[in-house]
Design a protein around this motif. Structure first.
Motif, mmCIF file in Angstrom:
data_model
loop_
_atom_site.group_PDB
_atom_site.id
_atom_site.type_symbol
_atom_site.label_atom_id
_atom_site.label_comp_id
_atom_site.label_asym_id
_atom_site.label_seq_id
_atom_site.Cartn_x
_atom_site.Cartn_y
_atom_site.Cartn_z
ATOM 1 N N SER A 1 30.673 -71.229 101.076
ATOM 2 C CA SER A 1 30.223 -71.040 99.702
ATOM 3 C C SER A 1 29.743 -72.393 99.170
ATOM 4 O O SER A 1 30.096 -73.443 99.707
ATOM 5 C CB SER A 1 31.330 -70.459 98.829
ATOM 6 O OG SER A 1 32.371 -71.390 98.632
ATOM 7 N N GLN B 1 38.724 -72.877 93.023
ATOM 8 C CA GLN B 1 38.597 -71.470 93.405
ATOM 9 C C GLN B 1 37.889 -71.329 94.752
ATOM 10 O O GLN B 1 38.331 -70.566 95.618
ATOM 11 C CB GLN B 1 37.813 -70.695 92.341
ATOM 12 C CG GLN B 1 38.547 -70.497 91.046
ATOM 13 C CD GLN B 1 37.643 -69.867 89.985
ATOM 14 O OE1 GLN B 1 36.684 -69.173 90.296
ATOM 15 N NE2 GLN B 1 37.953 -70.125 88.730
ATOM 16 N N GLN B 2 36.808 -72.064 94.937
ATOM 17 C CA GLN B 2 36.019 -71.917 96.154
ATOM 18 C C GLN B 2 36.643 -72.614 97.354
ATOM 19 O O GLN B 2 36.484 -72.168 98.482
ATOM 20 C CB GLN B 2 34.581 -72.382 95.915
ATOM 21 C CG GLN B 2 33.842 -71.406 95.021
ATOM 22 C CD GLN B 2 32.387 -71.744 94.783
ATOM 23 O OE1 GLN B 2 31.933 -71.695 93.660
ATOM 24 N NE2 GLN B 2 31.644 -72.084 95.828
ATOM 25 N N ILE C 1 28.523 -74.856 95.602
ATOM 26 C CA ILE C 1 28.358 -75.143 94.176
ATOM 27 C C ILE C 1 27.178 -76.099 94.090
ATOM 28 O O ILE C 1 27.107 -77.078 94.831
ATOM 29 C CB ILE C 1 29.612 -75.787 93.553
ATOM 30 C CG1 ILE C 1 30.751 -74.780 93.500
ATOM 31 C CG2 ILE C 1 29.301 -76.332 92.159
ATOM 32 C CD1 ILE C 1 32.053 -75.335 92.940
ATOM 33 N N ALA D 1 27.813 -71.638 90.612
ATOM 34 C CA ALA D 1 29.006 -71.455 91.444
ATOM 35 C C ALA D 1 29.229 -69.956 91.634
ATOM 36 O O ALA D 1 28.534 -69.135 91.023
ATOM 37 C CB ALA D 1 30.216 -72.089 90.760
ATOM 38 N N LYS D 2 30.207 -69.607 92.461
ATOM 39 C CA LYS D 2 30.530 -68.190 92.625
ATOM 40 C C LYS D 2 30.907 -67.556 91.291
ATOM 41 O O LYS D 2 30.664 -66.378 91.069
ATOM 42 C CB LYS D 2 31.673 -68.022 93.632
ATOM 43 C CG LYS D 2 31.238 -68.234 95.074
ATOM 44 C CD LYS D 2 32.387 -68.113 96.032
ATOM 45 C CE LYS D 2 32.697 -66.656 96.287
ATOM 46 N NZ LYS D 2 33.711 -66.481 97.344
ATOM 47 N N ALA D 3 31.462 -68.341 90.396
ATOM 48 C CA ALA D 3 31.877 -67.848 89.076
ATOM 49 C C ALA D 3 30.689 -67.561 88.163
ATOM 50 O O ALA D 3 30.841 -66.903 87.136
ATOM 51 C CB ALA D 3 32.814 -68.851 88.412
ATOM 52 N N ASP E 1 30.092 -76.771 77.923
ATOM 53 C CA ASP E 1 29.410 -75.517 78.230
ATOM 54 C C ASP E 1 28.763 -75.001 76.946
ATOM 55 O O ASP E 1 29.419 -74.925 75.901
ATOM 56 C CB ASP E 1 30.431 -74.507 78.771
ATOM 57 C CG ASP E 1 29.825 -73.191 79.198
ATOM 58 O OD1 ASP E 1 28.608 -72.966 78.999
ATOM 59 O OD2 ASP E 1 30.566 -72.356 79.736
ATOM 60 N N ALA F 1 35.686 -77.612 84.026
ATOM 61 C CA ALA F 1 35.051 -76.420 84.596
ATOM 62 C C ALA F 1 34.763 -76.617 86.081
ATOM 63 O O ALA F 1 35.086 -75.753 86.908
ATOM 64 C CB ALA F 1 33.763 -76.104 83.843
ATOM 65 N N LEU F 2 34.173 -77.756 86.440
ATOM 66 C CA LEU F 2 33.860 -78.018 87.847
ATOM 67 C C LEU F 2 35.131 -78.033 88.686
ATOM 68 O O LEU F 2 35.155 -77.482 89.794
ATOM 69 C CB LEU F 2 33.102 -79.341 87.991
ATOM 70 C CG LEU F 2 32.727 -79.724 89.425
ATOM 71 C CD1 LEU F 2 31.820 -78.677 90.074
ATOM 72 C CD2 LEU F 2 32.072 -81.099 89.440
ATOM 73 N N ASP G 1 37.853 -76.388 88.164
ATOM 74 C CA ASP G 1 38.289 -74.997 88.289
ATOM 75 C C ASP G 1 37.443 -74.243 89.308
ATOM 76 O O ASP G 1 37.978 -73.578 90.205
ATOM 77 C CB ASP G 1 38.223 -74.313 86.923
ATOM 78 C CG ASP G 1 38.783 -72.906 86.951
ATOM 79 O OD1 ASP G 1 39.834 -72.687 87.592
ATOM 80 O OD2 ASP G 1 38.164 -72.014 86.338
ATOM 81 N N TYR G 2 36.117 -74.342 89.202
ATOM 82 C CA TYR G 2 35.240 -73.627 90.139
ATOM 83 C C TYR G 2 35.436 -74.121 91.568
ATOM 84 O O TYR G 2 35.490 -73.323 92.507
ATOM 85 C CB TYR G 2 33.771 -73.780 89.750
ATOM 86 C CG TYR G 2 33.456 -73.425 88.325
ATOM 87 C CD1 TYR G 2 34.116 -72.394 87.664
ATOM 88 C CD2 TYR G 2 32.503 -74.147 87.612
ATOM 89 C CE1 TYR G 2 33.833 -72.088 86.336
ATOM 90 C CE2 TYR G 2 32.210 -73.846 86.293
ATOM 91 C CZ TYR G 2 32.876 -72.812 85.663
ATOM 92 O OH TYR G 2 32.596 -72.518 84.358
#
Length: 105
Positions: free
Chosen positions: A45, A95-96, A47, A62-64, A78, A88-89, A91-92
């Motif tokens: 995946s 997750q990935q 980003i 991102a996937k989000a 944001d 935010a980055l 967190d994303y």
């Protein structure tokens, strides 16, 4: 904010991301091409963080989802939810990657 000021501040964001990626133990490949920084995770995946000079924004794909960040009161926020860019980055990417990652300026 002038174009020059935007570019200085936005480039500092990309440089901070690259510094974090250079020192993390998490397996992430990254490549910079001009104003675009691509992070590829072990699960393939990605980003993508890219600068948008005409809009004076930084975008994350991102996937989000897709997110636009604008400099507001000294922080990249944001444009929809107000989340700070590095939070935010982090967190994303967490997750990935499936492992904790923390990005900061």
């Amino acid at each position: 904010m002038s174009d020059s000021d935007y570019l200085t501040r936005a480039e500092a964001v990309l440089a901070a991301i690259e510094r974090t990626l250079d020192t993390t133990q998490v397996d992430i490949e990254f490549e910079r091409s001009g104003n675009v920084l691509t992070l590829e995770f072990e699960n393939k995946s990605k980003i993508i963080v890219n600068l948008q000079p005409p809009m004076r924004e930084i975008w994350i794909a991102a996937k989000a989802g897709g997110f636009h960040f604008r400099l507001i009161d000294g922080a990249w926020r944001d444009t929809r939810g107000g989340t700070e860019f590095f939070a935010a980055l982090s967190d994303y990417a967490t997750q990935q990657a499936g492992e904790p990652l923390h990005f900061a300026l």
